[in-house]
Each structure stands twice: as C-alpha cells, then as structure tokens.
Design an enzyme around this catalytic site. Structure first.
Site, PDB file in Angstrom:
ATOM      1  N   GLY A  12       0.837  -1.203   0.000  1.00 39.19           N
ATOM      2  CA  GLY A  12       0.000   0.000   0.000  1.00 39.19           C
ATOM      3  C   GLY A  12       0.867   1.247   0.000  1.00 39.19           C
ATOM      4  O   GLY A  12       1.842   1.319   0.741  1.00 39.19           O
ATOM      5  N   ALA A  23      15.578  10.646  -1.225  1.00 41.36           N
ATOM      6  CA  ALA A  23      16.771  10.671  -0.369  1.00 41.36           C
ATOM      7  C   ALA A  23      17.719   9.526  -0.722  1.00 41.36           C
ATOM      8  O   ALA A  23      18.946   9.715  -0.773  1.00 41.36           O
ATOM      9  CB  ALA A  23      16.356  10.584   1.100  1.00 41.36           C
ATOM     10  N   ARG A  73       0.642  -4.945  -5.004  1.00 36.66           N
ATOM     11  CA  ARG A  73       0.728  -6.146  -4.166  1.00 36.66           C
ATOM     12  C   ARG A  73       0.876  -7.287  -5.165  1.00 36.66           C
ATOM     13  O   ARG A  73       0.017  -7.505  -6.002  1.00 36.66           O
ATOM     14  CB  ARG A  73      -0.539  -6.310  -3.335  1.00 36.66           C
ATOM     15  CG  ARG A  73      -0.806  -5.122  -2.406  1.00 36.66           C
ATOM     16  CD  ARG A  73      -1.882  -5.447  -1.402  1.00 36.66           C
ATOM     17  NE  ARG A  73      -2.362  -4.257  -0.707  1.00 36.66           N
ATOM     18  CZ  ARG A  73      -1.775  -3.716   0.356  1.00 36.66           C
ATOM     19  NH1 ARG A  73      -0.678  -4.238   0.843  1.00 36.66           N
ATOM     20  NH2 ARG A  73      -2.290  -2.646   0.941  1.00 36.66           N
ATOM     21  N   CYS A  74       2.011  -7.992  -5.115  1.00 37.25           N
ATOM     22  CA  CYS A  74       2.363  -8.915  -6.203  1.00 37.25           C
ATOM     23  C   CYS A  74       2.362 -10.380  -5.737  1.00 37.25           C
ATOM     24  O   CYS A  74       3.209 -10.783  -4.943  1.00 37.25           O
ATOM     25  CB  CYS A  74       3.745  -8.518  -6.737  1.00 37.25           C
ATOM     26  SG  CYS A  74       4.347  -9.590  -8.038  1.00 37.25           S
ATOM     27  N   ASP A 104       4.940  -4.735   6.067  1.00 37.92           N
ATOM     28  CA  ASP A 104       5.496  -6.025   6.475  1.00 37.92           C
ATOM     29  C   ASP A 104       5.481  -7.079   5.364  1.00 37.92           C
ATOM     30  O   ASP A 104       6.437  -7.842   5.224  1.00 37.92           O
ATOM     31  CB  ASP A 104       4.837  -6.543   7.768  1.00 37.92           C
ATOM     32  CG  ASP A 104       3.329  -6.618   7.676  1.00 37.92           C
ATOM     33  OD1 ASP A 104       2.770  -6.104   6.685  1.00 37.92           O
ATOM     34  OD2 ASP A 104       2.710  -7.197   8.581  1.00 37.92           O
ATOM     35  N   THR A 127       4.330   2.351   5.431  1.00 36.37           N
ATOM     36  CA  THR A 127       2.919   1.967   5.544  1.00 36.37           C
ATOM     37  C   THR A 127       2.237   2.917   6.519  1.00 36.37           C
ATOM     38  O   THR A 127       2.849   3.320   7.503  1.00 36.37           O
ATOM     39  CB  THR A 127       2.751   0.513   6.050  1.00 36.37           C
ATOM     40  OG1 THR A 127       1.386   0.331   6.478  1.00 36.37           O
ATOM     41  CG2 THR A 127       3.658   0.163   7.202  1.00 36.37           C
ATOM     42  N   ASP A 129       0.018   2.101   8.467  1.00 35.99           N
ATOM     43  CA  ASP A 129      -0.452   1.326   9.631  1.00 35.99           C
ATOM     44  C   ASP A 129       0.466   1.399  10.853  1.00 35.99           C
ATOM     45  O   ASP A 129       0.064   1.050  11.951  1.00 35.99           O
ATOM     46  CB  ASP A 129      -0.621  -0.149   9.255  1.00 35.99           C
ATOM     47  CG  ASP A 129      -1.752  -0.355   8.260  1.00 35.99           C
ATOM     48  OD1 ASP A 129      -2.527   0.590   8.039  1.00 35.99           O
ATOM     49  OD2 ASP A 129      -1.843  -1.453   7.688  1.00 35.99           O
ATOM     50  N   ASP A 131       2.960  -0.541  11.717  1.00 35.53           N
ATOM     51  CA  ASP A 131       2.941  -1.867  12.337  1.00 35.53           C
ATOM     52  C   ASP A 131       4.195  -2.695  12.028  1.00 35.53           C
ATOM     53  O   ASP A 131       4.131  -3.924  12.040  1.00 35.53           O
ATOM     54  CB  ASP A 131       1.689  -2.638  11.883  1.00 35.53           C
ATOM     55  CG  ASP A 131       1.642  -2.837  10.377  1.00 35.53           C
ATOM     56  OD1 ASP A 131       2.462  -2.225   9.669  1.00 35.53           O
ATOM     57  OD2 ASP A 131       0.792  -3.604   9.901  1.00 35.53           O
ATOM     58  N   ARG A 173      -5.623  -3.235   9.123  1.00 35.75           N
ATOM     59  CA  ARG A 173      -6.092  -4.615   8.991  1.00 35.75           C
ATOM     60  C   ARG A 173      -5.694  -5.444  10.208  1.00 35.75           C
ATOM     61  O   ARG A 173      -6.469  -6.188  10.753  1.00 35.75           O
ATOM     62  CB  ARG A 173      -5.455  -5.208   7.739  1.00 35.75           C
ATOM     63  CG  ARG A 173      -6.304  -6.170   7.009  1.00 35.75           C
ATOM     64  CD  ARG A 173      -5.634  -6.627   5.756  1.00 35.75           C
ATOM     65  NE  ARG A 173      -4.349  -5.971   5.516  1.00 35.75           N
ATOM     66  CZ  ARG A 173      -3.818  -5.809   4.323  1.00 35.75           C
ATOM     67  NH1 ARG A 173      -4.454  -6.209   3.271  1.00 35.75           N
ATOM     68  NH2 ARG A 173      -2.625  -5.247   4.181  1.00 35.75           N
ATOM     69  N   GLY A 187     -10.452  12.601  20.931  1.00 32.98           N
ATOM     70  CA  GLY A 187     -11.358  12.564  22.081  1.00 32.98           C
ATOM     71  C   GLY A 187     -12.482  11.543  21.942  1.00 32.98           C
ATOM     72  O   GLY A 187     -13.578  11.754  22.466  1.00 32.98           O
ATOM     73  N   GLU A 189     -14.873   8.393  22.567  1.00 34.46           N
ATOM     74  CA  GLU A 189     -15.310   7.704  23.781  1.00 34.46           C
ATOM     75  C   GLU A 189     -14.926   6.229  23.752  1.00 34.46           C
ATOM     76  O   GLU A 189     -14.632   5.627  24.775  1.00 34.46           O
ATOM     77  CB  GLU A 189     -16.828   7.826  23.951  1.00 34.46           C
ATOM     78  CG  GLU A 189     -17.286   9.135  24.583  1.00 34.46           C
ATOM     79  CD  GLU A 189     -17.186  10.312  23.654  1.00 34.46           C
ATOM     80  OE1 GLU A 189     -17.092  10.104  22.433  1.00 34.46           O
ATOM     81  OE2 GLU A 189     -17.180  11.455  24.153  1.00 34.46           O
ATOM     82  N   HIS A 251      -9.771   4.964   1.426  1.00 34.09           N
ATOM     83  CA  HIS A 251      -8.455   5.298   0.893  1.00 34.09           C
ATOM     84  C   HIS A 251      -8.109   6.776   0.962  1.00 34.09           C
ATOM     85  O   HIS A 251      -6.965   7.145   0.692  1.00 34.09           O
ATOM     86  CB  HIS A 251      -8.316   4.764  -0.530  1.00 34.09           C
ATOM     87  CG  HIS A 251      -8.152   3.275  -0.547  1.00 34.09           C
ATOM     88  ND1 HIS A 251      -9.204   2.423  -0.326  1.00 34.09           N
ATOM     89  CD2 HIS A 251      -7.050   2.490  -0.682  1.00 34.09           C
ATOM     90  CE1 HIS A 251      -8.770   1.174  -0.351  1.00 34.09           C
ATOM     91  NE2 HIS A 251      -7.465   1.189  -0.561  1.00 34.09           N
ATOM     92  N   ARG A 254      -5.107   7.327   2.948  1.00 30.16           N
ATOM     93  CA  ARG A 254      -3.787   6.934   2.437  1.00 30.16           C
ATOM     94  C   ARG A 254      -3.148   8.011   1.558  1.00 30.16           C
ATOM     95  O   ARG A 254      -1.951   7.943   1.262  1.00 30.16           O
ATOM     96  CB  ARG A 254      -3.917   5.638   1.637  1.00 30.16           C
ATOM     97  CG  ARG A 254      -3.911   4.397   2.468  1.00 30.16           C
ATOM     98  CD  ARG A 254      -2.854   3.403   2.038  1.00 30.16           C
ATOM     99  NE  ARG A 254      -2.963   2.997   0.681  1.00 30.16           N
ATOM    100  CZ  ARG A 254      -3.393   1.792   0.272  1.00 30.16           C
ATOM    101  NH1 ARG A 254      -3.755   0.886   1.143  1.00 30.16           N
ATOM    102  NH2 ARG A 254      -3.423   1.485  -0.991  1.00 30.16           N
TER     103      ARG A 254
HETATM  104  O1  F6P Z   1      -1.439  -2.170   4.486  1.00 38.12           O
HETATM  105  C1  F6P Z   1      -1.877  -0.883   4.626  1.00 38.12           C
HETATM  106  C2  F6P Z   1      -3.338  -0.749   4.468  1.00 38.12           C
HETATM  107  O2  F6P Z   1      -3.550   0.604   4.572  1.00 38.12           O
HETATM  108  C3  F6P Z   1      -4.247  -1.522   5.454  1.00 38.12           C
HETATM  109  O3  F6P Z   1      -4.520  -0.860   6.640  1.00 38.12           O
HETATM  110  C4  F6P Z   1      -5.491  -1.732   4.625  1.00 38.12           C
HETATM  111  O4  F6P Z   1      -6.212  -2.824   5.079  1.00 38.12           O
HETATM  112  C5  F6P Z   1      -4.923  -1.971   3.288  1.00 38.12           C
HETATM  113  O5  F6P Z   1      -3.764  -1.192   3.190  1.00 38.12           O
HETATM  114  C6  F6P Z   1      -5.817  -1.693   2.108  1.00 38.12           C
HETATM  115  O6  F6P Z   1      -5.130  -2.073   0.983  1.00 38.12           O
HETATM  116  P1  F6P Z   1      -5.628  -1.986  -0.502  1.00 38.12           P
HETATM  117  O7  F6P Z   1      -5.327  -0.604  -0.969  1.00 38.12           O
HETATM  118  O8  F6P Z   1      -4.834  -2.997  -1.229  1.00 38.12           O
HETATM  119  O9  F6P Z   1      -7.100  -2.238  -0.492  1.00 38.12           O
END
Ligand code: F6P
Length: 320
Positions: A12, A23, A73-74, A104, A127, A129, A131, A173, A187, A189, A251, A254
C-alpha cells in the site's frame, strides 16, 4: 562498495514514500553510485519495468502523496520462482543491491529474496499502519493520522448538532495504531482495535447510561481489523435505539501531501538506507526508536508482531 543499486516502493502506498526514494537516490548518486528505479513494486521487477535515475528524476516529488514509482501487491513474487526471476532481472542490469520501501508483506518478500539469492537488501518501513516490528514509526503514519483527525473534527460537529453516535472506521487490517492515536487525539469515547477484545453489550449499556446522564454525543473509532463500522453501528442501534451514523474513511486516509514529520523522517531513513546498501550491508531495516534512527534486523522485523503500546490503550480508557 557497491556500484549500482535499485529502489522500489511496494504494498500500500503511503505519504512520504517519495521523500524516501528521493533521499536514497540523491545520497547514492552523490556517492557516485548508479541508481535504478523499479516501477510498480515487485511487479515491475518481474516485468522489467526499470529505469536509470538521475537527480532530476526525483525532483518535484517530495511534496506529493502516493509514490511516483508506483506500487503493487504482487502474488507472483510470493513464490521462489518469482523471486529467482526478480534476482535475474537485477543481475542482468548489474544491480548489486536493492532498497525496498514498504510494509510487512513487502519486507517479507525482500527477506526471502535475500535469503534465497544473496542479493543485498535494505528495507524501509513504508505503511500508514505503523505496524513494522522494531520501529515506533513508519513512513506515512503521521500524515494518515492527521487526515483522520481532520475527519474526526468534522464528524464531531455534526455528531454534537444531532446528539448522535458516530462510528468511524479507519484502516488497520492487523494494527490498531491509527485508530488508537487518532481516537485519543480526537477525544473518542470508544476505540476498538484488533489487539484488544471488546464487549458490545458492555459498550452499549455504557452508552445508554451516558446519554441518560446528559451526554450530547458519542464518537467511536474502529480499526477495520477490529470490526466493520457498519456492523458496529447496527449493533448500537439494535441494543440502544440511539440515533447512530457510520463513516468509513477508506483510501482518503492513504493519500495527500505528506506532513513535515513524514518528509523529514523519510529523508533521514532514505539517507541511512542508501549509505548502508552501498557500503555492502544487507538484511536490515531502518526505523525510529524514540526519535532516533535505528537499524533493525530484517528477519526479526518480518517475523515478529509489533504490539500496540499498552500505555496508549490504558490512557484511552482513562480519558474516555
Ligand atoms: O497495508 C496498509 C493498508 O492501509 C491496510 O490498513 C489496509 O487494510 C490496506 O492497506 C488496504 O489495501 P488496498 O489498498 O490494497 O485495499
């Protein structure tokens, strides 16, 4: 010292990937090393979509979201045959090392490529995320969090005007970092994350009680990995009868011009990655630990699951 390297973005896209590529490219060129750009992630590596870059190739991109190198994503690269083909395409061009910017899954592919072929690899965590194990920061997470907070601020206005419950579903995800940090700073809840179990009966009973006490509106932030916003909203309506609406940011979170933090940090990581790969280092990922650039073993980065900071989870409950 290596004479020729390549760089790609994968998985992503995330805001700041361009700053990282810029850079890496400029640092390597400055050291007299040839730099190849691979277009479209591992797809481009397999389909030989590669071009030699100059300093000008990366001008006018630091302010842009997405990735000018394209990404994907390959599936093919998840096989040993795919990786052998990728290796061959690099070697055919005299490329001696590869920098991969991605999440990852992308770093896992890079780790396998290095293990199976010996191709030197340096990874950068890219990413939204946040993560990637071993780093408390990934390129793009700051911009994405700021985009989400902008949405939360707007949702608050209308939630308060109508005395509604608003459920906002954000990305993540497998990781609740985006939901947790934006939930705290917005903020909210209730913040629902994949790292923590929650009980809708308990939440709904609590919501009803809050309204009875005079609460004007309620904000719920849910990470996609913790449940679908629409399902959660439906459960709230069924169990409480409260006027509830749901938004899924999708999206939008993103994209957008990278924040100052993402641009600066991606630039720092990019410089480190370039210097490492050209000096012959391999199997490392550069990340941040409490504000400082650190190197992480690539194998460890892809084989460990990053935990959500328990302090943030605790704080979210105290402040709600
Ligand atoms: O891996 C990053 C991410 O933003 C996830 O949080 C989300 O589930 C995913 O990409 C969505 O990916 P795609 O653009 O392939 O639908």
């Amino acid at each position: 010292m290596l004479k020729s390297i390549a760089i790609m973005t994968s998985g992503g896209d995330s805001p700041g990937m361009n700053a990282a590529v810029r850079a890496v490219t400029r640092t390597a060129l400055h050291a007299g090393v040839k730099v190849w750009g691979i277009y479209g992630g591992y797809h481009g590596l397999l389909d030989e979509e590669m071009f030699e870059m100059t300093s000008k190739s990366v001008s006018d991109i630091i302010q842009r979201g997405g990735t000018f190198l394209g990404t994907a994503r390959c599936k093919r690269f998840t096989t040993p045959e795919g990786r052998q083909l990728g290796y061959k395409n690099l070697v055919d061009r005299g490329i001696q090392g590869l920098v991969v910017v991605g999440g990852d899954g992308s770093l896992r592919g890079a780790s396998a490529l290095s293990a199976e072929t010996g191709m030197p690899i340096v990874g950068l965590p890219g990413t939204i995320d946040n993560d990637v194990w071993g780093s408390d920061y990934t390129i793009g997470c700051d911009t994405a969090a700021n985009t989400i907070i902008d949405a939360i601020n707007k949702l608050r206005d209308t939630a308060s005007a109508h005395r509604r419950v608003i459920v906002l579903e954000v990305m993540g995800r497998n990781s609740g970092w985006l939901a947790m940090t934006t939930g705290i700073s917005g903020g909210a809840e209730y913040i629902l994350v994949p790292e923590e179990e929650y009980d809708m009966d308990e939440i709904c009973a609590d919501m009803k009680e809050s309204y009875e006490r005079g609460k004007r509106y309620i904000l719920v932030v849910v990470a996609e990995g913790a449940g679908k916003g629409f399902d959660i909203s439906q459960q709230i309506v069924e169990r409480t009868g409260l006027d509830t609406r749901v938004s899924k940011l999708g999206h939008i979170q993103r994209g957008g011009s990278p924040s100052v933090i993402d641009r600066v940090r991606a630039s720092q990581l990019g410089e480190n990655a370039a210097l490492a790969i050209i000096s012959g280092l391999s199997d490392i990922v550069f990340g941040f630990d409490r504000g400082h650039v650190v190197s992480i073993n690539l194998h460890d980065a892809v084989n460990n699951k990053k935990k959500l900071n328990p302090e943030l989870m605790r704080l979210a409950k105290v402040l709600a």
